[in-house]
Design a protein around this motif. Structure first.
Motif, PDB file in Angstrom:
ATOM      1  N   GLU A  76       0.842  -1.336  -0.035  1.00 29.58           N
ATOM      2  CA  GLU A  76      -0.038   0.032   0.020  1.00 29.58           C
ATOM      3  C   GLU A  76       0.887   1.305  -0.064  1.00 29.58           C
ATOM      4  OE1 GLU A  76      -2.540  -0.524   3.566  1.00 29.58           O
ATOM      5  OE2 GLU A  76      -4.036  -1.656   2.290  1.00 29.58           O
ATOM      6  N   TRP A  79       2.226   1.940  -3.343  1.00 25.07           N
ATOM      7  CA  TRP A  79       1.250   2.203  -4.324  1.00 25.07           C
ATOM      8  C   TRP A  79       0.878   3.502  -4.135  1.00 25.07           C
ATOM      9  CZ3 TRP A  79      -3.987   3.499  -3.003  1.00 25.07           C
ATOM     10  CH2 TRP A  79      -4.758   3.715  -4.259  1.00 25.07           C
ATOM     11  N   GLU A  80       1.026   4.103  -2.850  1.00 21.15           N
ATOM     12  CA  GLU A  80       0.632   5.642  -2.487  1.00 21.15           C
ATOM     13  C   GLU A  80       2.012   6.592  -3.087  1.00 21.15           C
ATOM     14  OE1 GLU A  80      -0.026   5.689   1.531  1.00 21.15           O
ATOM     15  OE2 GLU A  80      -1.927   4.652   1.378  1.00 21.15           O
ATOM     16  N   SER A  84      -0.671   6.367  -6.327  1.00 21.25           N
ATOM     17  CA  SER A  84      -2.032   5.721  -6.290  1.00 21.25           C
ATOM     18  C   SER A  84      -2.549   5.408  -7.648  1.00 21.25           C
ATOM     19  CB  SER A  84      -3.172   6.430  -5.576  1.00 21.25           C
ATOM     20  OG  SER A  84      -2.625   6.726  -4.191  1.00 21.25           O
ATOM     21  N   GLU A  86      -4.362   4.028 -11.060  1.00 21.19           N
ATOM     22  CA  GLU A  86      -5.514   3.366 -10.989  1.00 21.19           C
ATOM     23  C   GLU A  86      -5.275   1.990 -11.772  1.00 21.19           C
ATOM     24  OE1 GLU A  86      -8.471   5.829 -13.062  1.00 21.19           O
ATOM     25  OE2 GLU A  86      -8.818   6.927 -11.563  1.00 21.19           O
TER      26      GLU A  86
END
Length: 230
Positions: A76, A79-80, A84, A86
């Protein structure tokens, strides 16, 4: 191109092993292991995961699968840090079963959402069949008219093991059909593998939908050819 998979594990060996196993089912899918710490120890590395996500940018997106809780947090965070995107989805799925199901689905050319869904439902049992008494006579007749069935006998020595299951699930998953083999969802590699069908066993195939006839014939052809293992 197809959706890529990133396998995040506390163990470099475990991540590499999952990639090796999934690659047997999906040779054309980009599979990247991001396991262990930078020094080779047990743990998860933010840098490794971010690097893997960069390599997995195939244009069709990537699905990330993880083993334990802190691996989820590392994925996570990566990803951030990447804004982030899509095009990257973090799957809430069992690592091994989810990776295999996702890889087979990606091999068929499915969308990012479909690949992620395949991972997350890898161990989900098929819905129970409705009570026939709840159907109207007209509905039952229509179902019977649209149904295509076959009874086939496995002839390859290893039976319906992982590779043949992946072949069937991958191709059938791209068809507009609802198809079962011995009561299991034939579009799910994990459900097919749970059958434990061996050489000489019969396969009861039943399909409905626009591609029902083509799907059953495909299963018939693969079984008759021994899945290329004779």
């Amino acid at each position: 191109m197809s959706v890529a998979l990133v396998i995040v594990s506390h163990s470099a060996q475990l991540a590499a092993g999952v990639v090796e196993l999934a690659a047997q089912m999906a040779p054309d899918v980009v599979l990247i292991a991001a396991g262990g710490m930078d020094d080779g120890g047990i743990g998860t590395s933010l840098e490794k995961v971010m690097s893997a996500l960069g390599l997995a940018d195939t244009g069709d997106g990537a699905v990330v699968l993880t083993d334990l809780g802190s691996a989820v947090m590392t994925a996570e965070a990566a990803w951030e840090f990447l804004g982030s995107p899509e095009t990257v989805l973090l799957a809430n799925a069992p690592l091994v079963e989810g990776s295999i199901a996702a890889a087979v689905t990606a091999q068929s050319g499915a969308s990012l959402a479909a690949v992620c869904s395949a991972a997350e439902t890898a161990l989900q049992a098929p819905a129970a069949a409705p009570d026939p008494g709840e159907n109207t006579p007209a509905a039952v007749t229509e179902q019977a008219e649209d149904s295509v069935t076959a009874v086939l006998t496995l002839i390859n020595p290893m039976g319906l093991h992982a590779r043949p299951a992946a072949v069937l699930a991958g191709v059938l998953g791209a068809m507009d059909v609802e198809i079962e083999i011995n009561g299991a969802d034939a579009q799910s590699v994990m459900m097919l593998m749970t059958l434990g069908a061996a050489q000489g066993d019969e396969l009861q195939v039943s399909a409905t939908g626009p591609d029902a006839k083509r799907a059953v014939e495909l299963v018939r052809t693969e079984v008759a050819a021994g899945f290329g293992e004779l």
